[in-house]
Design an enzyme around this catalytic site. Structure first.
Site, PDB file in Angstrom:
ATOM      1  CG  ASN A   2      -1.768   1.194   1.381  1.00 53.49           C
ATOM      2  OD1 ASN A   2      -1.853   2.014   0.462  1.00 53.49           O
ATOM      3  ND2 ASN A   2      -2.430   1.334   2.535  1.00 53.49           N
ATOM      4  CD1 TRP A   3       3.980   1.621  -2.690  1.00 51.25           C
ATOM      5  CD2 TRP A   3       3.958   2.893  -4.552  1.00 51.25           C
ATOM      6  NE1 TRP A   3       5.010   1.209  -3.499  1.00 51.25           N
ATOM      7  CE2 TRP A   3       5.023   1.977  -4.643  1.00 51.25           C
ATOM      8  CE3 TRP A   3       3.738   3.787  -5.592  1.00 51.25           C
ATOM      9  CZ2 TRP A   3       5.883   1.931  -5.750  1.00 51.25           C
ATOM     10  CZ3 TRP A   3       4.589   3.739  -6.695  1.00 51.25           C
ATOM     11  CH2 TRP A   3       5.654   2.820  -6.765  1.00 51.25           C
ATOM     12  CE  LYS A   4      -0.429   3.250   4.864  1.00 52.65           C
ATOM     13  NZ  LYS A   4      -0.404   3.370   6.304  1.00 52.65           N
ATOM     14  CG  HIS A  33      -6.189   1.893   4.970  1.00 54.85           C
ATOM     15  ND1 HIS A  33      -5.778   2.798   5.918  1.00 54.85           N
ATOM     16  CD2 HIS A  33      -5.182   0.998   4.840  1.00 54.85           C
ATOM     17  CE1 HIS A  33      -4.567   2.448   6.341  1.00 54.85           C
ATOM     18  NE2 HIS A  33      -4.179   1.366   5.696  1.00 54.85           N
ATOM     19  CD  GLU A  78      -4.176  -2.529   7.185  1.00 50.45           C
ATOM     20  OE1 GLU A  78      -3.036  -2.794   6.781  1.00 50.45           O
ATOM     21  OE2 GLU A  78      -4.752  -1.468   6.922  1.00 50.45           O
ATOM     22  N   GLY A 118       1.894   1.947  10.837  1.00 49.57           N
ATOM     23  CA  GLY A 118       2.881   3.022  10.703  1.00 49.57           C
ATOM     24  C   GLY A 118       3.665   3.323  11.962  1.00 49.57           C
ATOM     25  CB  SER A 138       4.593  -2.098  11.927  1.00 51.05           C
ATOM     26  OG  SER A 138       4.183  -0.772  12.199  1.00 51.05           O
ATOM     27  N   GLY A 166       2.655  -1.340   4.310  1.00 51.62           N
ATOM     28  CA  GLY A 166       2.543   0.034   3.829  1.00 51.62           C
ATOM     29  C   GLY A 166       3.931   0.608   3.648  1.00 51.62           C
ATOM     30  N   GLY A 167       4.513   1.102   4.730  1.00 56.38           N
ATOM     31  CA  GLY A 167       5.845   1.717   4.695  1.00 56.38           C
ATOM     32  C   GLY A 167       6.874   0.844   3.980  1.00 56.38           C
TER      33      GLY A 167
END
Ligand code: PGA
Length: 239
Positions: free
Chosen positions: A15-17, A107, A164, A170, A201, A220-221
């Site tokens: 997920n690049w957000k 999300h 999640e 994050g 994470s 994500g990150g």
């Protein structure tokens, strides 16, 4: 460990957000391709992009055949309505045209910053399924039941569910798998025997906790860094 948990096949959904721009695509793909070395065959790898990068991503991907053979594209949101007079909204059917296979819905950042309700999310699930794509419904523990209740009962089995936990997103503080499994069981009780993946994470230091016990992960990150993401993909591919 329940042997049934990975019978759906393993998935990694990056997920690049709201990150990255055009100039980032080529270096990301070059480095991702170098990291995975050969085409990924056993894991479904989806990259949920910012919408405006979808078409350019496809063009750049043509230069990276190993990455192209390994990746599916997703997006992070969709309109809860079909085509029509809904200014600013992106209809699910138009995403199919753009080669999208998977759509994140609900999300926690959409719920928190854009005030999406369970009903909004349910409308998005309907649109995504009707368009022939897969919805990845993101939930935290406290609203698993309420979210499932809002979704058309016939569509529950078409969902992938991403568990999640809010406090893990994050923060670098992933939830221990023993705790996550309790919620995964709860999700399967209400959604049925759907694939359940974990997000919050996830990186190389903890991926082995979740896969192959669960059906996959939603980093994500870690998806922003092509070497980290490629390493996650490779780690799951060889499991
Ligand atoms: P994170 O994000 O891996 O950076 O915690 C996961 C997500 O929000 O989907």
């Amino acid at each position: 460990m329940n042997e049934n948990r990975s019978k759906h096949g393993l998935k990694i959904v990056g997920n690049w957000k709201s990150h990255k721009k055009l100039a980032d695509l080529e270096p990301w793909l070059e480095s991702f391709q170098k990291t995975i070395i050969s085409p990924v065959e056993k894991v479904e790898v989806v990259l949920a992009l910012p919408l405006q990068l979808v078409y350019p991503f496809w063009s750049v991907l043509d230069n990276f055949p190993i990455a192209k053979a390994s990746l599916k594209l997703g997006v992070q949101d969709v309109s809860p309505f079909p085509f029509g007079s809904y200014t600013g909204a992106v209809a699910a059917e138009s995403l199919v045209d753009a080669g999208i296979s998977t759509v994140l819905v609900g999300h926690s950042e959409r719920r928190r910053y854009f005030h999406e309700t369970h009903q909004d999310v349910a409308g998005k699930v309907t649109q995504v399924v009707e368009a022939g794509m897969t919805p990845v419904v993101c939930v935290d523990e406290e609203y698993v039941q309420a979210q499932a209740n809002a979704i058309d009962q016939d569509l529950l089995e078409k969902c992938v569910v991403a568990y999640e936990p809010l406090e893990a997103i994050g923060t670098g503080d992933n939830q221990p798998v023993s705790e996550a499994l309790l919620v995964v069981d709860q999700i399967k009780d209400v959604f049925g025997d759907v694939p359940v993946i974990y997000g919050g994470s996830v990186d190389m230091s903890c991926i082995h906790e979740y896969v192959p016990t669960l059906d996959g992960v939603l980093p994500g990150g870690a998806s922003l860094d092509p070497v980290e993401f490629g390493s996650l993909v490779t780690a799951v591919e060889v499991m």
